[in-house]
Enzyme design. Structure first.
Site, PDB file in Angstrom:
ATOM      1  N   SER A 172       0.849  -1.185   0.000  1.00 52.28           N
ATOM      2  CA  SER A 172       0.000   0.000   0.000  1.00 52.28           C
ATOM      3  C   SER A 172       0.895   1.248   0.000  1.00 52.28           C
ATOM      4  CB  SER A 172      -0.951  -0.036   1.197  1.00 52.28           C
ATOM      5  OG  SER A 172      -1.973   0.913   1.058  1.00 52.28           O
ATOM      6  N   ASP A 254      -8.796  -4.883  -5.827  1.00 50.18           N
ATOM      7  CA  ASP A 254      -8.394  -3.811  -4.923  1.00 50.18           C
ATOM      8  C   ASP A 254      -9.082  -2.514  -5.341  1.00 50.18           C
ATOM      9  OD1 ASP A 254      -7.105  -1.993  -3.267  1.00 50.18           O
ATOM     10  OD2 ASP A 254      -5.135  -2.911  -3.525  1.00 50.18           O
ATOM     11  N   HIS A 286      -7.456  -5.458  -1.296  1.00 48.40           N
ATOM     12  CA  HIS A 286      -6.323  -4.694  -0.775  1.00 48.40           C
ATOM     13  C   HIS A 286      -5.631  -5.514   0.312  1.00 48.40           C
ATOM     14  CE1 HIS A 286      -4.070  -1.013  -0.466  1.00 48.40           C
ATOM     15  NE2 HIS A 286      -4.270  -0.937   0.839  1.00 48.40           N
TER      16      HIS A 286
END
Length: 310
Positions: A172, A254, A286
């Site tokens: 991320s 995601d 995610h």
């Protein structure tokens, strides 16, 4: 046990119940009796085939960055000797996340192979006060990127990391730090792993969820009024500088960091003949929720780094 969370009092206020975990301890429920001051573990998370006593616990270290701001992190060292070691640096997400001494499968697998593992908490991390948390907001993001060099310099100059055998990884926002690291410091890392990371703020803001875009303007900048700054902060526009072989992993579903971010990296590296391995998990969003995908990811990461750093 190093980490305590989800604390609650018993109905009679005579005991505390909490979740306890650590670098060598899976998450379990514990009770602390206030009168006797005794701890009792009331669950036992299964860990078939894993000898918890053989796992390595990290040490907490701290050091100054380029401007004197004190950074810290959790260092896992192999049991093979004093070093220097091939070393992987893993940046947390957030950006306002925080790395701690948790049960980290990647760390344990790498140290078993003789590779040190470092989890830094650079500026912008939570848990160190509001001022520290805001030190990488907006245009100050460049100072967060400079922390990457400070982390690497600390590990090399103290004899922990072997020069020329540094790896960088993160998921991320940690993936953003990976891409910022390999573009800003093209000769620093021998290998990298970008896990569902942001690389282009223009496409990120365009494709992410509206709520994510709204809260991200505080951290990164407003695309409506600060487009030029966000472009300068986007690693994809410096992709021609990348020399570091990269492992790229992403979830097809995601919606926080859409897969277009990974696709741009893969296209750019292939165009420039930089080694890249791309794994797209069709049944993930995610991060990885399914055990089989977690195993696949960890195995790929460990093989990627041990092959290139050792």
């Amino acid at each position: 046990m190093e980490l305590v969370s989800a604390i609650d009092f018993s109905p009679n206020d005579q005991a505390l119940v909490f979740t306890g975990s650590g670098s060598k301890e899976p998450a379990n429920l514990w009770v602390y009796a206030l009168g006797s001051k005794q701890f009792q573990k009331i669950t036992d998370s299964p860990h078939p085939g894993v000898n918890l006593s053989a796992l390595r616990a990290p040490e907490l270290v701290s050091f100054p960055s380029f401007d004197g701001v004190v950074l810290s992190g959790w260092l896992y060292k192999p049991a093979t000797g004093p070093g220097p070691f091939p070393t992987v640096i893993s940046y947390h997400g957030g950006p306002e996340g925080q790395s701690g001494p948790g049960l980290n499968a990647t760390a344990q697998a790498l140290v078993k192979e003789g590779v040190a593992f470092f989890l830094p908490n650079v500026r912008g991390s939570s848990g160190f006060g509001k001022k520290f948390l805001s030190l990488d907001n907006g245009a100050l993001r460049v100072n967060g990127v400079k922390d990457i060099k400070a982390v690497s310099d600390y590990l090399v100059t103290t004899g922990i990391a072997k020069k020329g055998a540094l790896g960088i990884m993160g998921g991320s926002y940690g993936g953003y730090m990976v891409m910022a690291g390999v573009t800003q410091y093209p000769d620093m890392f021998a290998a990298g792993a970008n896990l569902f990371g942001v690389v282009n703020f223009e496409t990120f803001f365009k494709h992410t969820e509206p709520w994510m875009a709204a809260i991200s303007t505080v951290e990164y900048g407003d695309p409506a009024t600060q487009a030029a700054m966000l472009r300068d902060l986007s690693p994809i526009h410096k992709a021609d500088l990348i020399k570091t072989p990269l492992l790229v992993e992403h979830g097809a579903n995601d919606t926080n960091v859409p897969v277009v971010e990974a696709e741009q990296v893969v296209v750019a590296l292939k165009k420039n003949n930089v080694p890249v391995q791309y794994t797209l998990f069709p049944d993930e969003g995610h991060g990885w929720q399914k055990t089989k995908n977690r195993i696949t990811s960890t195995v790929e990461i460990v093989e990627w780094f041990t092959t290139r750093l050792k």
